[in-house]
Design a protein around this motif. Structure first.
Motif, short mmCIF file in Angstrom:
data_model
loop_
_atom_site.label_atom_id
_atom_site.label_comp_id
_atom_site.label_asym_id
_atom_site.label_seq_id
_atom_site.Cartn_x
_atom_site.Cartn_y
_atom_site.Cartn_z
N ASP A 59 6.02 6.90 20.61
CA ASP A 59 6.60 5.75 19.91
C ASP A 59 5.50 4.86 19.34
OD1 ASP A 59 9.16 6.57 20.46
OD2 ASP A 59 9.43 5.23 22.18
N LYS A 60 4.43 4.66 20.09
CA LYS A 60 3.32 3.85 19.60
C LYS A 60 2.70 4.48 18.35
CE LYS A 60 1.91 1.80 23.99
NZ LYS A 60 0.83 1.76 25.01
N LEU A 61 2.52 5.80 18.39
CA LEU A 61 1.94 6.48 17.23
C LEU A 61 2.85 6.38 16.02
CD1 LEU A 61 0.45 9.69 18.88
CD2 LEU A 61 -0.79 7.74 17.93
N LYS A 62 4.16 6.49 16.25
CA LYS A 62 5.11 6.36 15.14
C LYS A 62 5.05 4.96 14.54
CE LYS A 62 8.50 9.76 16.68
NZ LYS A 62 9.86 9.95 17.20
N LYS A 63 4.95 3.95 15.41
CA LYS A 63 4.86 2.57 14.92
C LYS A 63 3.60 2.37 14.09
CE LYS A 63 7.46 -0.30 18.12
NZ LYS A 63 7.37 -1.38 19.12
N ARG A 64 2.48 2.89 14.61
CA ARG A 64 1.22 2.76 13.86
C ARG A 64 1.31 3.45 12.51
NH1 ARG A 64 -2.75 4.32 18.77
NH2 ARG A 64 -2.43 2.46 20.01
N ALA A 65 1.88 4.64 12.51
CA ALA A 65 2.00 5.39 11.25
C ALA A 65 2.89 4.65 10.26
CB ALA A 65 2.54 6.78 11.52
N SER A 66 3.99 4.10 10.75
CA SER A 66 4.88 3.39 9.84
C SER A 66 4.22 2.11 9.32
CB SER A 66 6.21 3.07 10.51
OG SER A 66 6.04 2.14 11.55
N LYS A 67 3.46 1.43 10.18
CA LYS A 67 2.74 0.24 9.71
C LYS A 67 1.69 0.60 8.67
CE LYS A 67 3.28 -2.73 13.76
NZ LYS A 67 2.58 -3.41 14.86
N GLN A 68 0.98 1.70 8.90
CA GLN A 68 -0.02 2.13 7.92
C GLN A 68 0.65 2.53 6.61
OE1 GLN A 68 -2.23 5.22 9.84
NE2 GLN A 68 -3.53 3.78 10.97
N LYS A 69 1.79 3.18 6.71
CA LYS A 69 2.51 3.59 5.52
C LYS A 69 2.97 2.37 4.73
CE LYS A 69 5.01 7.71 5.44
NZ LYS A 69 6.18 8.51 5.79
N GLN A 70 3.48 1.36 5.43
CA GLN A 70 3.93 0.15 4.77
C GLN A 70 2.77 -0.58 4.11
OE1 GLN A 70 5.93 -2.12 7.75
NE2 GLN A 70 7.87 -1.03 7.52
N SER A 71 1.65 -0.65 4.80
CA SER A 71 0.50 -1.34 4.22
C SER A 71 -0.09 -0.55 3.05
CB SER A 71 -0.57 -1.60 5.28
OG SER A 71 -1.12 -0.38 5.74
N ALA A 72 0.04 0.77 3.09
CA ALA A 72 -0.47 1.59 2.00
C ALA A 72 0.42 1.49 0.77
CB ALA A 72 -0.59 3.04 2.44
N LYS A 74 2.14 -1.18 -0.19
CA LYS A 74 2.09 -2.50 -0.81
C LYS A 74 0.94 -2.55 -1.81
CE LYS A 74 3.93 -5.04 3.11
NZ LYS A 74 3.64 -6.05 4.13
N PRO A 75 1.21 -2.85 -3.07
CA PRO A 75 0.14 -2.91 -4.06
C PRO A 75 -0.70 -4.17 -3.87
CG PRO A 75 2.22 -3.48 -5.08
CD PRO A 75 2.52 -3.06 -3.67
N THR A 79 -6.01 -2.04 -5.63
CA THR A 79 -5.37 -0.76 -5.89
C THR A 79 -4.77 -0.71 -7.29
OG1 THR A 79 -3.33 -1.53 -4.85
CG2 THR A 79 -4.86 -0.30 -3.47
N VAL A 80 -4.43 -1.84 -7.86
CA VAL A 80 -3.85 -1.86 -9.19
C VAL A 80 -4.93 -1.64 -10.24
CG1 VAL A 80 -2.67 -3.30 -10.89
CG2 VAL A 80 -1.90 -3.28 -8.52
N THR A 81 -6.10 -2.23 -10.08
CA THR A 81 -7.15 -2.12 -11.09
C THR A 81 -7.93 -0.82 -11.00
OG1 THR A 81 -8.69 -3.31 -9.66
CG2 THR A 81 -7.45 -4.62 -11.27
N SER A 82 -8.13 -0.26 -9.82
CA SER A 82 -8.97 0.92 -9.70
C SER A 82 -8.39 2.16 -10.38
CB SER A 82 -9.32 1.20 -8.24
OG SER A 82 -8.15 1.42 -7.50
#
Length: 113
Positions: A59-72, A74-75, A79-82
């Motif tokens: 469950d902890k790993l799933k939470k971390r993965a979902s948080k990383q996915k959400q942060s990735a 978000k523009p 990330t917009v200029t590169s």
């Protein structure tokens, strides 16, 4: 120090007793069967603890993965200029490779024929 967890469920105790009776040898006393059942209870309790721990870790790993996915997703300003800067340099590459491959093909057919 380890805690001695004596709160084993009655369901686990019943399962352990069934397994102990199923593996009972001829001539085995009730006391021996009870001791075997206690050992089986401890084994079942340890197994359940490990499964709960594995479940919590998953469950902890799933939470971390979902948080990383959400942060990735978000523009941000970086990330917009590169991608704009890199795309202007790389769109010539496929055309250059196509041109080189056609020149190579023409040279090959002229030399072989």
């Amino acid at each position: 120090m380890k805690k001695n967890n004596t709160s084993i469920s009655s369901e686990t105790q019943q399962q352990a007793m069934q397994v102990a009776r199923a593996t009972q040898k001829p001539g085995q006393t009730k006391e021996q069967t009870r001791l075997i059942a206690l050992g089986i209870e401890k084994g079942i309790a340890e197994y359940k603890k490990r499964q709960k721990q594995k479940s919590r870790e998953a469950d902890k790993l799933k939470k971390r993965a979902s948080k990383q996915k959400q942060s990735a997703t978000k523009p941000t300003a970086e990330t917009v200029t590169s991608p704009i800067e890199t795309s202007s340099n790389t769109h010539y590459l496929p055309w250059a490779l196509l041109l080189v491959s056609w020149i190579g093909f023409i040279v090959y057919t002229v030399l072989v024929a």
